[in-house]
Design a protein around this motif. Structure first.
Motif, mmCIF file in Angstrom:
data_model
loop_
_atom_site.group_PDB
_atom_site.id
_atom_site.type_symbol
_atom_site.label_atom_id
_atom_site.label_comp_id
_atom_site.label_asym_id
_atom_site.label_seq_id
_atom_site.Cartn_x
_atom_site.Cartn_y
_atom_site.Cartn_z
ATOM 1 N N ALA A 1 50.112 65.140 33.657
ATOM 2 C CA ALA A 1 48.953 65.612 32.898
ATOM 3 C C ALA A 1 47.657 65.316 33.648
ATOM 4 O O ALA A 1 46.737 66.146 33.683
ATOM 5 C CB ALA A 1 48.920 64.961 31.516
ATOM 6 N N GLU A 2 47.569 64.139 34.255
ATOM 7 C CA GLU A 2 46.384 63.779 35.031
ATOM 8 C C GLU A 2 46.246 64.693 36.253
ATOM 9 O O GLU A 2 45.163 65.194 36.559
ATOM 10 C CB GLU A 2 46.495 62.321 35.464
ATOM 11 C CG GLU A 2 45.263 61.768 36.107
ATOM 12 C CD GLU A 2 45.393 60.296 36.455
ATOM 13 O OE1 GLU A 2 44.379 59.731 36.889
ATOM 14 O OE2 GLU A 2 46.483 59.705 36.314
ATOM 15 N N ALA A 3 47.356 64.927 36.933
ATOM 16 C CA ALA A 3 47.342 65.818 38.101
ATOM 17 C C ALA A 3 46.955 67.231 37.690
ATOM 18 O O ALA A 3 46.184 67.901 38.387
ATOM 19 C CB ALA A 3 48.709 65.810 38.778
ATOM 20 N N SER A 4 47.469 67.671 36.566
ATOM 21 C CA SER A 4 47.158 69.009 36.075
ATOM 22 C C SER A 4 45.670 69.146 35.766
ATOM 23 O O SER A 4 45.054 70.166 36.079
ATOM 24 C CB SER A 4 47.988 69.312 34.824
ATOM 25 O OG SER A 4 47.719 70.595 34.356
ATOM 26 N N ALA A 5 45.086 68.120 35.173
ATOM 27 C CA ALA A 5 43.657 68.154 34.861
ATOM 28 C C ALA A 5 42.829 68.242 36.142
ATOM 29 O O ALA A 5 41.889 69.042 36.227
ATOM 30 C CB ALA A 5 43.267 66.919 34.053
ATOM 31 N N TRP A 6 43.179 67.438 37.148
ATOM 32 C CA TRP A 6 42.447 67.486 38.411
ATOM 33 C C TRP A 6 42.634 68.830 39.102
ATOM 34 O O TRP A 6 41.688 69.401 39.644
ATOM 35 C CB TRP A 6 42.882 66.348 39.337
ATOM 36 C CG TRP A 6 42.127 65.092 39.064
ATOM 37 C CD1 TRP A 6 42.606 63.959 38.474
ATOM 38 C CD2 TRP A 6 40.756 64.837 39.361
ATOM 39 N NE1 TRP A 6 41.603 63.023 38.386
ATOM 40 C CE2 TRP A 6 40.467 63.536 38.927
ATOM 41 C CE3 TRP A 6 39.754 65.593 39.951
ATOM 42 C CZ2 TRP A 6 39.201 62.974 39.065
ATOM 43 C CZ3 TRP A 6 38.493 65.029 40.094
ATOM 44 C CH2 TRP A 6 38.234 63.729 39.652
ATOM 45 N N ALA A 7 43.851 69.352 39.097
ATOM 46 C CA ALA A 7 44.112 70.647 39.730
ATOM 47 C C ALA A 7 43.283 71.738 39.059
ATOM 48 O O ALA A 7 42.691 72.588 39.735
ATOM 49 C CB ALA A 7 45.602 70.977 39.644
ATOM 50 N N ASP A 8 43.195 71.696 37.737
ATOM 51 C CA ASP A 8 42.410 72.679 36.995
ATOM 52 C C ASP A 8 40.933 72.615 37.394
ATOM 53 O O ASP A 8 40.295 73.639 37.618
ATOM 54 C CB ASP A 8 42.574 72.451 35.497
ATOM 55 C CG ASP A 8 41.859 73.502 34.667
ATOM 56 O OD1 ASP A 8 42.077 74.707 34.915
ATOM 57 O OD2 ASP A 8 41.070 73.117 33.784
ATOM 58 N N VAL A 9 40.399 71.412 37.495
ATOM 59 C CA VAL A 9 38.988 71.245 37.886
ATOM 60 C C VAL A 9 38.762 71.790 39.295
ATOM 61 O O VAL A 9 37.782 72.502 39.546
ATOM 62 C CB VAL A 9 38.577 69.765 37.806
ATOM 63 C CG1 VAL A 9 37.245 69.517 38.501
ATOM 64 C CG2 VAL A 9 38.520 69.311 36.349
ATOM 65 N N LEU A 10 39.656 71.467 40.221
ATOM 66 C CA LEU A 10 39.485 71.927 41.599
ATOM 67 C C LEU A 10 39.510 73.450 41.697
ATOM 68 O O LEU A 10 38.740 74.043 42.452
ATOM 69 C CB LEU A 10 40.567 71.325 42.494
ATOM 70 C CG LEU A 10 40.487 69.813 42.695
ATOM 71 C CD1 LEU A 10 41.712 69.320 43.450
ATOM 72 C CD2 LEU A 10 39.207 69.413 43.397
ATOM 73 N N VAL A 11 40.364 74.090 40.923
ATOM 74 C CA VAL A 11 40.435 75.558 40.947
ATOM 75 C C VAL A 11 39.218 76.157 40.241
ATOM 76 O O VAL A 11 38.601 77.093 40.761
ATOM 77 C CB VAL A 11 41.758 76.052 40.308
ATOM 78 C CG1 VAL A 11 41.750 77.562 40.142
ATOM 79 C CG2 VAL A 11 42.953 75.620 41.167
ATOM 80 N N ARG A 12 38.844 75.605 39.079
ATOM 81 C CA ARG A 12 37.677 76.122 38.367
ATOM 82 C C ARG A 12 36.401 75.998 39.184
ATOM 83 O O ARG A 12 35.544 76.875 39.140
ATOM 84 C CB ARG A 12 37.487 75.406 37.030
ATOM 85 C CG ARG A 12 38.135 76.123 35.878
ATOM 86 C CD ARG A 12 37.724 75.560 34.525
ATOM 87 N NE ARG A 12 38.272 74.216 34.343
ATOM 88 C CZ ARG A 12 37.530 73.139 34.111
ATOM 89 N NH1 ARG A 12 36.232 73.215 34.016
ATOM 90 N NH2 ARG A 12 38.098 71.966 33.958
ATOM 91 N N ARG A 13 36.268 74.917 39.938
ATOM 92 C CA ARG A 13 35.079 74.698 40.772
ATOM 93 C C ARG A 13 35.183 75.398 42.128
ATOM 94 O O ARG A 13 34.334 75.246 42.984
ATOM 95 C CB ARG A 13 34.864 73.198 41.010
ATOM 96 C CG ARG A 13 34.658 72.410 39.759
ATOM 97 C CD ARG A 13 33.222 72.391 39.413
ATOM 98 N NE ARG A 13 33.016 71.590 38.203
ATOM 99 C CZ ARG A 13 31.851 71.391 37.689
ATOM 100 N NH1 ARG A 13 30.793 71.902 38.249
ATOM 101 N NH2 ARG A 13 31.727 70.698 36.591
#
Length: 78
Positions: free
Chosen positions: A14-26
């Protein structure tokens, strides 16, 4: 620079998924997809190669590397 305290537990999916989402959104990564095997498929650019990360710890390490790079490359604003 002060080093962060060591982690008391392993990173979660879940933590990795949150970071991955931020990196793609940004737009710091083109894509980051969790595979059924628990590995992550990441791509920096649409035409770039797909890299395989072994798990959540690798996603967080990539996030830290990208964060460090973006912070050290921009001009200091004060």
């Amino acid at each position: 620079m002060i080093s962060p305290p060591p982690r008391s537990s392993e990173p979660t999916a879940a933590e990795a998924s949150a970071w991955a989402d931020v990196l793609v959104r940004r737009q710091l990564l083109h894509a980051a997809v969790l595979a059924p095997t628990g590995q992550w498929l990441v791509q920096n650019r649409p035409d770039g190669p797909v890299r395989v990360l072994l798990g959540p710890a690798d996603v967080l390490a990539l996030s830290a590397t990208i964060q460090h790079r973006t912070r050290t490359m921009r001009p200091e604003v004060r």
